[in-house]
Design an enzyme around this catalytic site. Structure first.
Site, PDB file in Angstrom:
ATOM      1  N   GLU A 169       0.792  -1.237   0.000  1.00  0.00           N
ATOM      2  CA  GLU A 169       0.000   0.000   0.000  1.00  0.00           C
ATOM      3  C   GLU A 169       0.826   1.289   0.000  1.00  0.00           C
ATOM      4  O   GLU A 169       0.621   2.168   0.836  1.00  0.00           O
ATOM      5  CB  GLU A 169      -0.957  -0.008   1.200  1.00  0.00           C
ATOM      6  N   GLU A 283      -5.623 -11.523   0.045  1.00  0.00           N
ATOM      7  CA  GLU A 283      -6.602 -10.907   0.959  1.00  0.00           C
ATOM      8  C   GLU A 283      -8.028 -10.907   0.397  1.00  0.00           C
ATOM      9  O   GLU A 283      -8.740  -9.917   0.484  1.00  0.00           O
ATOM     10  CB  GLU A 283      -6.161  -9.477   1.299  1.00  0.00           C
TER      11      GLU A 283
HETATM   12  C1  XIL Z   1      -5.761  -6.335   8.880  1.00  0.00           C
HETATM   13  C2  XIL Z   1      -6.018  -7.480   9.851  1.00  0.00           C
HETATM   14  O1  XIL Z   1      -6.921  -8.380   9.275  1.00  0.00           O
HETATM   15  C3  XIL Z   1      -6.571  -6.944  11.146  1.00  0.00           C
HETATM   16  O2  XIL Z   1      -6.665  -7.959  12.128  1.00  0.00           O
HETATM   17  C4  XIL Z   1      -5.677  -5.813  11.688  1.00  0.00           C
HETATM   18  O3  XIL Z   1      -6.271  -5.231  12.824  1.00  0.00           O
HETATM   19  C5  XIL Z   1      -5.467  -4.750  10.632  1.00  0.00           C
HETATM   20  O4  XIL Z   1      -4.941  -5.353   9.459  1.00  0.00           O
HETATM   21  N1  XIL Z   1      -4.707  -4.767   4.156  1.00  0.00           N
HETATM   22  C6  XIL Z   1      -3.659  -5.559   4.578  1.00  0.00           C
HETATM   23  C7  XIL Z   1      -3.824  -6.421   5.760  1.00  0.00           C
HETATM   24  O5  XIL Z   1      -2.624  -5.607   3.894  1.00  0.00           O
HETATM   25  O6  XIL Z   1      -2.624  -6.601   6.459  1.00  0.00           O
HETATM   26  C8  XIL Z   1      -4.893  -5.890   6.689  1.00  0.00           C
HETATM   27  O7  XIL Z   1      -5.101  -6.837   7.734  1.00  0.00           O
HETATM   28  C9  XIL Z   1      -6.169  -5.628   5.923  1.00  0.00           C
HETATM   29  C10 XIL Z   1      -5.951  -4.585   4.850  1.00  0.00           C
END
Ligand code: XIL
Length: 381
Positions: A169, A283
């Protein structure tokens, strides 16, 4: 040689586990008698992964879920415990226990292990940005720390983690368009400490040095939107990231029931593949509320069919692109643990819940209609 376990014995073992968990008052996870799995259905296409929680509010995916459920997947990634702020919360103080457990589980079960993530503006280790002095001194000190950090983490897992989200990101969002001129996320502590985007090149260089064979990925959300995708492509070209070891782009699949349209997913896959890069869907979870502002939950029955239909069209697209896609990872295992229960409209709601059902397995581990929609397909590779 070990005698083979008969199906009867396997069923008995499952029954025994269910009885034990009832006796212990634990959630009963439905163990399916089916022998086929998600990973088996997709063997010819790409590995299917899941994010594993180890620490959040005591939730531990590796002990909570039965091995049969985890065996649906052929790849694991840590949901949180391999992020810098978790792995090295203070300089020189490493928390290896949980990452080691996930890595060991993956190894023991013949699964791939993805690494997430080395450089991110969130969940970063604040001490890395504590350098003082002139701009040059700050950049040099931060760079040293980044090199040491990546050397330690990537080096430790060089034989275990096949693919790293090196930078997460780092590209500016559409809603920040007017805030500064560059295409980067300038309000990242990395950008601030370096004073420019060269930390991205450094991160890839250091990762490549620490693990000559790992696949190195840039990972981001919103890439199916034309303008963010364009900025990401510009970043890859301007910083010549392929010369710094970039293997591919992780398209975070934080999507919903209608966005992005499959046509945009296709355009996005093609755009990165055209740069000679691998694509992974990372994700993946489908938000059943979309941009609904109401905090009020809806009944699952209301979205069940739409979710199944959506998963069917998305995976049909993925299968069609299996020559370009080298992995698809869900952001969680089952609906009993999803960050989307707390994250909506771009904000994390600590301590508040709006129940969501973004995954293929229900809260009790049973297979949802969406699971069937993903595995029941006709075409071959
Ligand atoms: C999220 C986790 O799922 C949560 O438990 C934490 O509180 C915040 O991060 N993009 C990403 C992930 O790259 O690492 C994130 O994960 C969600 C958005």
């Amino acid at each position: 040689m070990q005698p083979m376990e008969t199906e009867d014995m396997q069923d008995l073992r499952k029954l025994f586990r269910i009885i034990c968990s009832i006796a212990l008052g634990a959630t009963v996870f439905v163990a399916s008698a089916e022998t086929s799995t998600l990973q088996a259905a997709y063997k010819e296409f790409f590995p299917i992964g899941a994010a594993i929680a180890t620490e959040k509010n005591g939730f531990d995916s590796l002990t909570r879920y039965p091995p049969e459920l985890l065996a649906e997947f052929s790849s694991l990634v840590a949901e949180n415990c391999m992020k810098p702020g978790e792995i090295e919360p203070a300089e020189g103080k490493f928390a290896w226990t949980n990452p080691d457990r996930i890595v060991a589980y993956a190894k023991e079960h013949g699964m791939l292990m993805r690494g997430h993530t080395l450089v991110w503006h969130n969940q970063s280790a604040q001490w890395m940005f504590s350098a003082t002095g002139s701009a040059d001194e700050k950049r040099a000190k931060t760079r040293d720390r980044l090199k040491t950090y990546i050397g330690a983490v990537v080096g430790r897992y060089r034989n275990d983690v096949y693919c790293w989200d090196v930078v997460n990101e780092a590209v500016k969002d559409d809603w920040d368009a007017g805030k500064w001129p560059s295409i980067y996320r300038e309000n990242s502590p990395w950008f601030a400490a370096y004073g420019n985007a060269s930390y991205i090149q450094d991160a890839f260089d250091f990762a490549r040095e620490a693990s000559p064979d790992a696949k190195l990925f840039y990972n981001d959300y919103g890439l199916c939107g034309a303008s963010k995708r364009a900025r990401t492509i510009e970043m890859i070209k301007t910083l010549k990231l392929k010369d710094h070891g970039l293997t591919g782009v992780g398209i975070q699949g934080h999507w919903n029931l209608s966005w992005p349209p499959v046509s945009e997913i296709q355009v996005t896959i093609d755009a990165f593949a055209a740069l000679g890069l691998e694509v992974q869907i990372t994700e993946l979870d489908i938000d059943c509320y979309g941009n609904t502002p109401s905090e009020k939950g809806i009944p699952y029955a209301q979205v069940e069919d739409a979710l199944a239909k959506r998963y069917a069209e998305i995976f049909a697209c993925f299968r069609k692109n299996s020559g370009k896609i080298t992995g698809v990872t869900f952001w969680g295992v089952a609906d009993d643990h999803t960050w989307l229960d707390h994250f909506w409209l771009g904000v994390w709601h600590e301590g508040r819940t709006r129940k969501n059902w973004p995954l293929l397995f229900a809260e009790d581990g049973s297979k949802k209609k969406a699971y069937r929609a993903v595995v029941d397909f006709k075409e071959n590779r």
